[in-house]
Design a protein around this motif. Sequence first.
Motif, PDB file in Angstrom:
ATOM      1  N   ASN A 111       2.304  34.380  57.923  1.00 14.30           N
ATOM      2  CA  ASN A 111       3.144  33.491  58.705  1.00 14.30           C
ATOM      3  C   ASN A 111       3.906  34.376  59.690  1.00 14.30           C
ATOM      4  O   ASN A 111       4.704  35.222  59.279  1.00 14.30           O
ATOM      5  N   GLU A 112       3.636  34.202  60.966  1.00 10.44           N
ATOM      6  CA  GLU A 112       4.183  35.091  61.986  1.00 10.44           C
ATOM      7  C   GLU A 112       5.703  35.176  61.937  1.00 10.44           C
ATOM      8  O   GLU A 112       6.277  36.260  61.998  1.00 10.44           O
ATOM      9  N   GLU A 113       6.354  34.045  61.794  1.00  8.03           N
ATOM     10  CA  GLU A 113       7.824  34.033  61.779  1.00  8.03           C
ATOM     11  C   GLU A 113       8.392  34.819  60.603  1.00  8.03           C
ATOM     12  O   GLU A 113       9.284  35.644  60.767  1.00  8.03           O
ATOM     13  N   LEU A 114       7.858  34.582  59.409  1.00  2.90           N
ATOM     14  CA  LEU A 114       8.340  35.296  58.219  1.00  2.90           C
ATOM     15  C   LEU A 114       8.014  36.786  58.287  1.00  2.90           C
ATOM     16  O   LEU A 114       8.847  37.629  57.938  1.00  2.90           O
ATOM     17  N   PHE A 115       6.806  37.108  58.722  1.00  7.09           N
ATOM     18  CA  PHE A 115       6.421  38.519  58.785  1.00  7.09           C
ATOM     19  C   PHE A 115       7.274  39.259  59.811  1.00  7.09           C
ATOM     20  O   PHE A 115       7.755  40.364  59.548  1.00  7.09           O
TER      21      PHE A 115
END
Length: 139
Positions: A111-115
Motif C-alpha cells: 500500500n503506497e501510502e502506508l509504505f
Amino acid sequence: LRMDESSKLLMTRQICESHGLSPKFLPGYVDEMSTKALTVLLKEHAYDLSARKVNETLLDLELLEVRTRPSTKTEGKIKKFKSLTDEGLRFGKNLISPQNPKETQPHFFDNEELFDEMMSLVQAHLQKPTLRLIQGGAA
C-alpha cells in the motif's frame, strides 16, 4: 509471535488435520491487505536504501524486534529471527517463515501510502544527528 490471520488459519487447519478433525468449519481465506518483502517494495518504490539498513532503522524505531528460539538441530544454540512489534503491525504482518514454522518473517503492506509513511519515519530517523564520542573526550 504476532502472526497474521492467514498464518493463524493455516495453523488451525493443520492442528485439526493432525488430530483427525475436519477443518471444513474454517473459512477458505482471510480478507487482508496484500504484502511483499521489504526488498521488493524498496525497489518498486525506488528507495535508495538497502533492506538491511531499513531493518536496522526499524529495530531502532521499535517497529521491528529480534526474537529468539532454541535450535532444533544443535543443543544450546539460539536462532534469531525478526518480527514486527505491535506498533510495527501497522505497516505489515508477520508471516510464518518458509524456512522454519517456529519463526516469523516480516512482510510489509503493498500500500503506497502506508509504505511511504513508514519510509518517512525511517528517513527522518536516519537524518537525526548522532552524538559521537571521541577517545579522550566528547564531541
